[in-house]
Design a protein around this motif. Structure first.
Motif, PDB file in Angstrom:
ATOM      1  N   PRO A   1      -1.645   6.079  -3.472  1.00 49.71           N
ATOM      2  CA  PRO A   1      -2.136   6.406  -2.119  1.00 49.71           C
ATOM      3  C   PRO A   1      -3.554   5.901  -1.858  1.00 49.71           C
ATOM      4  O   PRO A   1      -3.884   5.527  -0.725  1.00 49.71           O
ATOM      5  CB  PRO A   1      -2.081   7.942  -2.098  1.00 49.71           C
ATOM      6  CG  PRO A   1      -1.059   8.307  -3.124  1.00 49.71           C
ATOM      7  CD  PRO A   1      -1.173   7.272  -4.193  1.00 49.71           C
ATOM      8  N   THR A   2      -4.384   5.866  -2.897  1.00 48.25           N
ATOM      9  CA  THR A   2      -5.774   5.428  -2.720  1.00 48.25           C
ATOM     10  C   THR A   2      -5.897   3.921  -2.564  1.00 48.25           C
ATOM     11  O   THR A   2      -6.985   3.413  -2.301  1.00 48.25           O
ATOM     12  CB  THR A   2      -6.633   5.877  -3.918  1.00 48.25           C
ATOM     13  OG1 THR A   2      -6.054   5.357  -5.127  1.00 48.25           O
ATOM     14  CG2 THR A   2      -6.722   7.393  -4.011  1.00 48.25           C
ATOM     15  N   CYS A   3      -4.788   3.194  -2.727  1.00 44.09           N
ATOM     16  CA  CYS A   3      -4.836   1.717  -2.701  1.00 44.09           C
ATOM     17  C   CYS A   3      -4.033   1.113  -1.553  1.00 44.09           C
ATOM     18  O   CYS A   3      -3.749  -0.083  -1.559  1.00 44.09           O
ATOM     19  CB  CYS A   3      -4.339   1.160  -4.032  1.00 44.09           C
ATOM     20  SG  CYS A   3      -5.326   1.650  -5.453  1.00 44.09           S
ATOM     21  N   GLN A   4      -3.661   1.934  -0.564  1.00 46.24           N
ATOM     22  CA  GLN A   4      -2.902   1.408   0.564  1.00 46.24           C
ATOM     23  C   GLN A   4      -3.397   2.022   1.864  1.00 46.24           C
ATOM     24  O   GLN A   4      -4.024   3.075   1.877  1.00 46.24           O
ATOM     25  CB  GLN A   4      -1.411   1.685   0.385  1.00 46.24           C
ATOM     26  CG  GLN A   4      -1.049   3.162   0.273  1.00 46.24           C
ATOM     27  CD  GLN A   4       0.444   3.383   0.156  1.00 46.24           C
ATOM     28  OE1 GLN A   4       1.189   3.149   1.109  1.00 46.24           O
ATOM     29  NE2 GLN A   4       0.880   3.826  -1.020  1.00 46.24           N
ATOM     30  N   SER A   5      -3.091   1.334   2.967  1.00 48.89           N
ATOM     31  CA  SER A   5      -3.461   1.814   4.293  1.00 48.89           C
ATOM     32  C   SER A   5      -2.556   1.128   5.311  1.00 48.89           C
ATOM     33  O   SER A   5      -1.693   0.315   4.943  1.00 48.89           O
ATOM     34  CB  SER A   5      -4.926   1.480   4.596  1.00 48.89           C
ATOM     35  OG  SER A   5      -5.107   0.069   4.652  1.00 48.89           O
ATOM     36  N   GLU A   6      -2.747   1.431   6.584  1.00 52.79           N
ATOM     37  CA  GLU A   6      -1.930   0.789   7.617  1.00 52.79           C
ATOM     38  C   GLU A   6      -2.126  -0.725   7.619  1.00 52.79           C
ATOM     39  O   GLU A   6      -1.197  -1.489   7.865  1.00 52.79           O
ATOM     40  CB  GLU A   6      -2.286   1.355   8.997  1.00 52.79           C
ATOM     41  CG  GLU A   6      -1.746   2.756   9.225  1.00 52.79           C
ATOM     42  CD  GLU A   6      -1.981   3.214  10.661  1.00 52.79           C
ATOM     43  OE1 GLU A   6      -2.337   2.367  11.507  1.00 52.79           O
ATOM     44  OE2 GLU A   6      -1.808   4.411  10.916  1.00 52.79           O
ATOM     45  N   THR A   7      -3.353  -1.134   7.360  1.00 52.00           N
ATOM     46  CA  THR A   7      -3.643  -2.575   7.356  1.00 52.00           C
ATOM     47  C   THR A   7      -3.440  -3.209   5.979  1.00 52.00           C
ATOM     48  O   THR A   7      -3.518  -4.423   5.837  1.00 52.00           O
ATOM     49  CB  THR A   7      -5.093  -2.824   7.811  1.00 52.00           C
ATOM     50  OG1 THR A   7      -5.986  -2.103   6.946  1.00 52.00           O
ATOM     51  CG2 THR A   7      -5.291  -2.355   9.245  1.00 52.00           C
ATOM     52  N   ASN A   8      -3.193  -2.384   4.954  1.00 56.45           N
ATOM     53  CA  ASN A   8      -2.969  -2.889   3.594  1.00 56.45           C
ATOM     54  C   ASN A   8      -1.771  -2.173   2.980  1.00 56.45           C
ATOM     55  O   ASN A   8      -1.913  -1.356   2.080  1.00 56.45           O
ATOM     56  CB  ASN A   8      -4.227  -2.669   2.745  1.00 56.45           C
ATOM     57  CG  ASN A   8      -4.097  -3.300   1.360  1.00 56.45           C
ATOM     58  OD1 ASN A   8      -3.448  -4.332   1.186  1.00 56.45           O
ATOM     59  ND2 ASN A   8      -4.702  -2.662   0.361  1.00 56.45           N
TER      60      ASN A   8
END
Length: 338
Positions: free
Chosen positions: A299-306
């Motif tokens: 979870p700490t390594c992803q986002s909407e843009t990644n």
């Protein structure tokens, strides 16, 4: 106690790289976390010193390793690796870079995993089972030395994993969970490069270019340089740099599973072994999470843009495929099969 001053370079053919050095003896961990994070973003390789394994034991493992590889080939072939990847791997048995190699790797090795009795239900899993051991008549004390080193190396690997967790903004004990390193797949591999000079243009390598498969690898080497890393695998042409040996310390690199967990933020770097005609010995310790562990983007390594770059996969499934891709079929060895 090791210092972070590598042995003098013994080849000028390719430049040597500079690696961060992380000590496991400092009371404060923040500096180590910062240095490791920088190393993981840059090259995925770093040195580890002050790890608590005494020099006498490390020297003894090298001595015992040499004693095994000095044995006649017929004796070594009696311990040919089995389907659990325990035992002897002959010269050319492994081809790590089939696209660029004209033959297999010019190295022989010996795998030792976590000892699991044959009648233990866990022994039904891939990579788990009893080890193959040389006869005590031929190599007295060999098993005891290797089992002690395996335990000590796993302790060090877990300490490094805690620093990695903090560098990924996770709890320090993230990788200590039972499904992670509570029941790991941890393999000690003794390696002997017999001295055939490498020639990359002709497809001859001590070890072909590859990335490691698991979480982290600890490597101890003799003073013969040969390990090279390529920080950018997509560069044209690729740039290869030597990593200098570090007496008493470990050269540590990240594996594919950590790259997948971190969504490519931390790198599983390509590396290979190029030989100048001298014999070379090294001791690798590969640490992978438990068989059922699901390796998926943190979870700490992803986002909407990644968003996640890699599909989720179990540790066991990933390892089985990678080993299948790189090793010769055991049936090729005929009568030597155990």
């Amino acid at each position: 106690m090791a210092s972070c001053i590598p042995e003098a370079a013994n080849s000028s053919a390719t430049k040597t790289t500079s690696l961060n050095c992380i000590t496991l003896s400092e009371p404060g961990i923040n500096k180590s976390v910062s240095l490791l994070k920088q190393a993981c973003l840059d090259s995925g390789f770093f040195y580890v010193i002050d790890h608590g394994i005494n020099q006498e034991l490390m020297d003894e493992v090298f001595t015992q390793s040499k004693k095994f590889f000095y044995l006649p080939l017929d004796e070594k072939m009696k311990l040919l690796r089995n389907e659990k990847h325990r035992g002897y791997t002959p010269i050319l048995d492994e081809t790590l870079d089939p696209d660029n190699q004209t033959s297999g790797d010019y190295k022989e090795g010996y795998y030792i995993g976590i000892e699991v009795p044959k009648d233990d239900p866990q022994a039904e899993k891939p990579f788990y089972g009893p080890n193959l051991w040389p006869s005590t008549d031929i190599l007295p004390g060999w098993r005891e030395t290797m089992e002690l080193y395996h335990r000590e190396a796993l302790r060090v690997a877990k300490a490094v994993a805690r620093i990695i967790a903090l560098a990924l903004d996770l709890d320090a004990d993230f990788f200590d969970k039972p499904e992670m390193l509570g029941m790991p797949i941890a393999s000690l591999r003794l390696l002997h490069y017999q001295g055939k000079a490498s020639d990359p243009e002709k497809g001859i390598f001590g070890a072909g270019a590859h990335s490691d498969y698991g979480l982290v690898t600890l490597l101890a080497t003799d003073d013969v340089m040969g390990l090279q890393i390529c920080k950018d695998r997509d560069a044209k042409p690729q740039v290869w740099e030597y990593v200098e040996p570090l007496k008493g310390g470990f050269i540590v690199n990240l594996g594919d599973m950590l790259e997948r967990w971190s969504n490519g933020i931390f790198r599983s770097t390509m590396h290979r072994v190029i030989l100048d005609g001298r014999e070379r010995y090294s001791i690798a310790f590969f640490v992978e999470p438990s068989h059922e562990c699901l390796v998926e983007c943190l979870p700490t390594c992803q986002s909407e843009t990644n968003p996640p770059k890699f599909p989720a996969v179990t540790s066991s499934a990933y390892l089985l495929q990678r080993y299948k891709d790189t090793y010769a079929d055991l049936s090729l060895y005929g009568k030597h099969q155990s």
